[in-house]
Design a protein around this motif. Sequence first.
Motif, PDB file in Angstrom:
ATOM      1  N   ILE A  43       0.835  -1.207   0.000  1.00 39.53           N
ATOM      2  CA  ILE A  43       0.000   0.000   0.000  1.00 39.53           C
ATOM      3  C   ILE A  43       0.871   1.260   0.000  1.00 39.53           C
ATOM      4  O   ILE A  43       0.693   2.152  -0.830  1.00 39.53           O
ATOM      5  CB  ILE A  43      -0.950   0.006   1.231  1.00 39.53           C
ATOM      6  N   SER A  44       1.868   1.307   0.903  1.00 39.47           N
ATOM      7  CA  SER A  44       2.660   2.540   1.013  1.00 39.47           C
ATOM      8  C   SER A  44       3.482   2.802  -0.255  1.00 39.47           C
ATOM      9  O   SER A  44       3.757   3.945  -0.598  1.00 39.47           O
ATOM     10  CB  SER A  44       3.569   2.477   2.244  1.00 39.47           C
ATOM     11  N   ALA A  45       3.889   1.715  -0.967  1.00 43.10           N
ATOM     12  CA  ALA A  45       4.688   1.910  -2.189  1.00 43.10           C
ATOM     13  C   ALA A  45       3.824   1.855  -3.456  1.00 43.10           C
ATOM     14  O   ALA A  45       4.360   1.820  -4.561  1.00 43.10           O
ATOM     15  CB  ALA A  45       5.802   0.876  -2.254  1.00 43.10           C
ATOM     16  N   HIS A  46       2.505   1.823  -3.299  1.00 35.64           N
ATOM     17  CA  HIS A  46       1.565   1.889  -4.439  1.00 35.64           C
ATOM     18  C   HIS A  46       1.768   0.762  -5.446  1.00 35.64           C
ATOM     19  O   HIS A  46       1.909   1.008  -6.653  1.00 35.64           O
ATOM     20  CB  HIS A  46       1.694   3.239  -5.166  1.00 35.64           C
ATOM     21  N   TYR A  47       1.801  -0.487  -4.966  1.00 35.80           N
ATOM     22  CA  TYR A  47       1.882  -1.594  -5.918  1.00 35.80           C
ATOM     23  C   TYR A  47       0.585  -1.675  -6.723  1.00 35.80           C
ATOM     24  O   TYR A  47      -0.482  -1.303  -6.233  1.00 35.80           O
ATOM     25  CB  TYR A  47       2.090  -2.938  -5.191  1.00 35.80           C
ATOM     26  N   ALA A  48       0.709  -2.224  -7.943  1.00 37.11           N
ATOM     27  CA  ALA A  48      -0.456  -2.325  -8.835  1.00 37.11           C
ATOM     28  C   ALA A  48      -1.132  -3.689  -8.663  1.00 37.11           C
ATOM     29  O   ALA A  48      -1.865  -3.899  -7.705  1.00 37.11           O
ATOM     30  CB  ALA A  48      -0.017  -2.076 -10.268  1.00 37.11           C
ATOM     31  N   ALA A  49      -0.820  -4.626  -9.574  1.00 37.86           N
ATOM     32  CA  ALA A  49      -1.431  -5.958  -9.482  1.00 37.86           C
ATOM     33  C   ALA A  49      -0.482  -6.894  -8.752  1.00 37.86           C
ATOM     34  O   ALA A  49       0.715  -6.856  -8.958  1.00 37.86           O
ATOM     35  CB  ALA A  49      -1.700  -6.483 -10.879  1.00 37.86           C
ATOM     36  N   LEU A  50      -1.044  -7.741  -7.897  1.00 34.75           N
ATOM     37  CA  LEU A  50      -0.211  -8.687  -7.149  1.00 34.75           C
ATOM     38  C   LEU A  50      -0.291 -10.067  -7.778  1.00 34.75           C
ATOM     39  O   LEU A  50      -1.353 -10.492  -8.229  1.00 34.75           O
ATOM     40  CB  LEU A  50      -0.714  -8.814  -5.701  1.00 34.75           C
ATOM     41  N   THR A  51       0.856 -10.767  -7.786  1.00 34.61           N
ATOM     42  CA  THR A  51       0.820 -12.182  -8.106  1.00 34.61           C
ATOM     43  C   THR A  51       0.255 -12.876  -6.863  1.00 34.61           C
ATOM     44  O   THR A  51       0.423 -12.342  -5.762  1.00 34.61           O
ATOM     45  CB  THR A  51       2.219 -12.727  -8.371  1.00 34.61           C
ATOM     46  N   HIS A  52      -0.320 -14.032  -6.888  1.00 32.62           N
ATOM     47  CA  HIS A  52      -0.786 -14.661  -8.121  1.00 32.62           C
ATOM     48  C   HIS A  52      -2.203 -14.178  -8.382  1.00 32.62           C
ATOM     49  O   HIS A  52      -2.885 -13.798  -7.467  1.00 32.62           O
ATOM     50  CB  HIS A  52      -0.794 -16.183  -7.968  1.00 32.62           C
ATOM     51  N   GLY A  53      -2.620 -14.261  -9.645  1.00 34.28           N
ATOM     52  CA  GLY A  53      -3.989 -13.898  -9.963  1.00 34.28           C
ATOM     53  C   GLY A  53      -4.106 -12.474 -10.460  1.00 34.28           C
ATOM     54  O   GLY A  53      -5.154 -12.070 -10.937  1.00 34.28           O
ATOM     55  N   ASP A 134      16.153  10.953 -15.727  1.00 31.90           N
ATOM     56  CA  ASP A 134      14.729  10.794 -15.367  1.00 31.90           C
ATOM     57  C   ASP A 134      14.158   9.458 -15.829  1.00 31.90           C
ATOM     58  O   ASP A 134      13.259   8.909 -15.199  1.00 31.90           O
ATOM     59  CB  ASP A 134      13.894  11.906 -16.028  1.00 31.90           C
ATOM     60  N   ASP A 135      14.691   8.946 -16.968  1.00 28.47           N
ATOM     61  CA  ASP A 135      14.091   7.738 -17.544  1.00 28.47           C
ATOM     62  C   ASP A 135      14.694   6.451 -17.002  1.00 28.47           C
ATOM     63  O   ASP A 135      14.356   5.365 -17.469  1.00 28.47           O
ATOM     64  CB  ASP A 135      14.188   7.786 -19.080  1.00 28.47           C
ATOM     65  N   VAL A 136      15.615   6.568 -16.041  1.00 27.52           N
ATOM     66  CA  VAL A 136      16.059   5.382 -15.295  1.00 27.52           C
ATOM     67  C   VAL A 136      15.214   5.337 -14.027  1.00 27.52           C
ATOM     68  O   VAL A 136      15.263   6.251 -13.195  1.00 27.52           O
ATOM     69  CB  VAL A 136      17.555   5.453 -14.933  1.00 27.52           C
ATOM     70  N   ILE A 137      14.404   4.277 -13.899  1.00 24.78           N
ATOM     71  CA  ILE A 137      13.479   4.189 -12.764  1.00 24.78           C
ATOM     72  C   ILE A 137      13.657   2.825 -12.078  1.00 24.78           C
ATOM     73  O   ILE A 137      14.469   2.020 -12.532  1.00 24.78           O
ATOM     74  CB  ILE A 137      12.006   4.404 -13.220  1.00 24.78           C
ATOM     75  N   THR A 138      12.926   2.594 -10.995  1.00 24.58           N
ATOM     76  CA  THR A 138      13.002   1.305 -10.300  1.00 24.58           C
ATOM     77  C   THR A 138      11.702   0.513 -10.504  1.00 24.58           C
ATOM     78  O   THR A 138      10.704   1.060 -10.988  1.00 24.58           O
ATOM     79  CB  THR A 138      13.187   1.499  -8.782  1.00 24.58           C
ATOM     80  N   LEU A 139      11.743  -0.737 -10.060  1.00 20.93           N
ATOM     81  CA  LEU A 139      10.529  -1.568 -10.093  1.00 20.93           C
ATOM     82  C   LEU A 139       9.381  -0.874  -9.375  1.00 20.93           C
ATOM     83  O   LEU A 139       8.232  -0.935  -9.809  1.00 20.93           O
ATOM     84  CB  LEU A 139      10.784  -2.887  -9.357  1.00 20.93           C
ATOM     85  N   THR A 140       9.720  -0.204  -8.274  1.00 22.20           N
ATOM     86  CA  THR A 140       8.679   0.462  -7.467  1.00 22.20           C
ATOM     87  C   THR A 140       8.104   1.657  -8.224  1.00 22.20           C
ATOM     88  O   THR A 140       6.890   1.883  -8.204  1.00 22.20           O
ATOM     89  CB  THR A 140       9.269   0.955  -6.134  1.00 22.20           C
ATOM     90  N   ASP A 141       8.984   2.436  -8.902  1.00 22.51           N
ATOM     91  CA  ASP A 141       8.489   3.565  -9.703  1.00 22.51           C
ATOM     92  C   ASP A 141       7.558   3.039 -10.807  1.00 22.51           C
ATOM     93  O   ASP A 141       6.522   3.639 -11.108  1.00 22.51           O
ATOM     94  CB  ASP A 141       9.660   4.319 -10.359  1.00 22.51           C
ATOM     95  N   ALA A 142       7.962   1.899 -11.407  1.00 21.61           N
ATOM     96  CA  ALA A 142       7.152   1.332 -12.494  1.00 21.61           C
ATOM     97  C   ALA A 142       5.801   0.846 -11.948  1.00 21.61           C
ATOM     98  O   ALA A 142       4.759   1.047 -12.583  1.00 21.61           O
ATOM     99  CB  ALA A 142       7.896   0.183 -13.158  1.00 21.61           C
ATOM    100  N   GLU A 143       5.824   0.210 -10.742  1.00 21.71           N
ATOM    101  CA  GLU A 143       4.557  -0.246 -10.135  1.00 21.71           C
ATOM    102  C   GLU A 143       3.599   0.930  -9.987  1.00 21.71           C
ATOM    103  O   GLU A 143       2.412   0.819 -10.267  1.00 21.71           O
ATOM    104  CB  GLU A 143       4.795  -0.823  -8.727  1.00 21.71           C
ATOM    105  N   LYS A 144       4.150   2.059  -9.538  1.00 26.64           N
ATOM    106  CA  LYS A 144       3.316   3.238  -9.269  1.00 26.64           C
ATOM    107  C   LYS A 144       2.677   3.742 -10.579  1.00 26.64           C
ATOM    108  O   LYS A 144       1.483   4.052 -10.616  1.00 26.64           O
ATOM    109  CB  LYS A 144       4.188   4.325  -8.628  1.00 26.64           C
TER     110      LYS A 144
END
Length: 355
Positions: A43-53, A134-144
Amino acid sequence: MASDTLLIIGGGPAGLEAARGAADLGCKAVLVEQRAALGGTPISAHYAALTHGMRDAAEVMGEMVAAVANDSLVDVRLGTTVTGITGAAGDFAVTLRRDGAEERVSAGAIIVATGFDHFDPGRATQQYGYYMYDDVITLTDAEKMLKEGKFVRPSTGQPPERVCFIQCVGSRDRHIGNEYCSKVCCGIASKQAIEIRERLPQCRVFIFYIDMRMYGYWENDLYWPAQEKHKVNYIKGVISEVVLKGDRLIVRGEDTTMNRPMEVPMDIVILSNGMEPSAGTKAVARTLGLRQNKYGFIDVAHDTLDPVTTSVPGIFVAGAAAGPKDLDDTMGMAGAATMKAVATIRRHARMTSAR
Ligand SMILES: Cc1cc2nc3c(=O)[nH]c(=O)nc-3n(C[C@H](O)[C@H](O)[C@H](O)COP(=O)(O)OP(=O)(O)OC[C@H]3O[C@@H](n4cnc5c(N)ncnc54)[C@H](O)[C@@H]3O)c2cc1C
Ligand code: SF4
C-alpha cells in the motif's frame, strides 16, 4: 502475572495475517503500525497488481485490513512505535509511543513483522544513473505508474517504444555486501513486462538477467507467458553502464550467451532493485535486543526448520523482516509465528494458574 495478549509490530501482510490468526484462535492482539494506515509496503509503495492472480493490490490488502479492523479481539494502534521493553516471555511490558505520548502495554508474546525497504539504486550502483537520468526508474516507480494506469517516459510524458529491465540491482552483489537473492524481482519484472506489453503493444520489452529465478507457480504464470504470449525478450547478460546519448538511454554490457559486447538504445530503463531490512526492522531489533544477521535482517533459530523463533524467548518474527520474502512465504511464516506465539501465551497462563 501472565499476559493474555499478543503484541504484533508492523501492519503489513505479515502483521495482518498474524493478527487475524491470533483472533481466530481466540487470543487478544495489539497491532502496532508506525504509519497512518495498515497494509504495509504493497500500500505505502503503491503496488499495482499482485501475483498470483493479478488482483489489485489495494483490493487484496483492503480485505486483509477489513478482517482485523472488524474483529473485537484486535486493538489496532496506528502512528505508533515501540520504544522500550522489560520483562520476559509470558509477561513483557512494552512501551508504545504515539504523538509524543507514551503508554505501557503488557504482552505474553511478541511478533515482529516490520518488513523491508527497497534497495536504493542511487546509493551504490551509480553506473546505472538512477539519480542522473529521469528515464532510469526502479521496479517500485514502475509499479506506481502501472497503478496510475499510465506508463510513460518520465522525461517527456510520451509512451516509450523500448523498455528494458536490469535484474539483480542491489542483490547478489558482493561489492555492495548484499550477496543474497531478493527472490521477488525476477517474477515482478516479468509481471511488469507483461503489463507493459498489454498496455503498449508497440513497445519492445527486454529483460537483462544473470539467471532468472522463478519460484513455484511464477514459472507458468509469468515466465513462459511473458516470452511465448507477450514476446518479451530475455537476454542473458551483464550490464556495465547506462549513459544518455541524445534523447535516448544507451545500455552497455555483454551478451553472455553470444559472448559479445552489446550497446542498445532504450527509452526507459527499469532497475530491478531488491529488498533490504527496513529502518523499522533494524530499530525494533535494537529496542527488543534481537540478534540481526550480517545483512541486518532479524536472525532466526534455523532458516529452514524454525524460521520464526528469534534470539529472545517469547519474541517471534514473520515476513520480510527476517529476509526477502514473497507473499506466499510471508503468509506461511505469519501463521507459524502466530501458532508459536499463542502457544507461548497459553503455556505461561497454565503455569501461572498451576502455581
Ligand atoms: C516492487 C515489488 C512488488 C512486489 N509484488 C509482489 C507480488 O506481486 N506478489 C508477491 O507475492 N510479493 C510481492 N512483493 C513482495 C511483498 O511486497 C512482500 O512479500 C510483503 O510486502 C512482505 O510483507 P511484510 O508484512 O513482511 O512487510 P511490509 O509489507 O514491508 O510491511 C511491514 C509493515 O511494518 C511497518 N513497520 C516497520 N517498522 C515499524 C516499526 N518500528 N513500528 C511499527 N510498524 C513498523 C511498516 O510501516 C509496514 O506497514 C513485491 C515486492 C516488491 C519490491
Ligand atoms: S529474484 Fe532475480 S533479480 Fe532478484 S536478486 Fe534474485 S535473481 Fe536477481
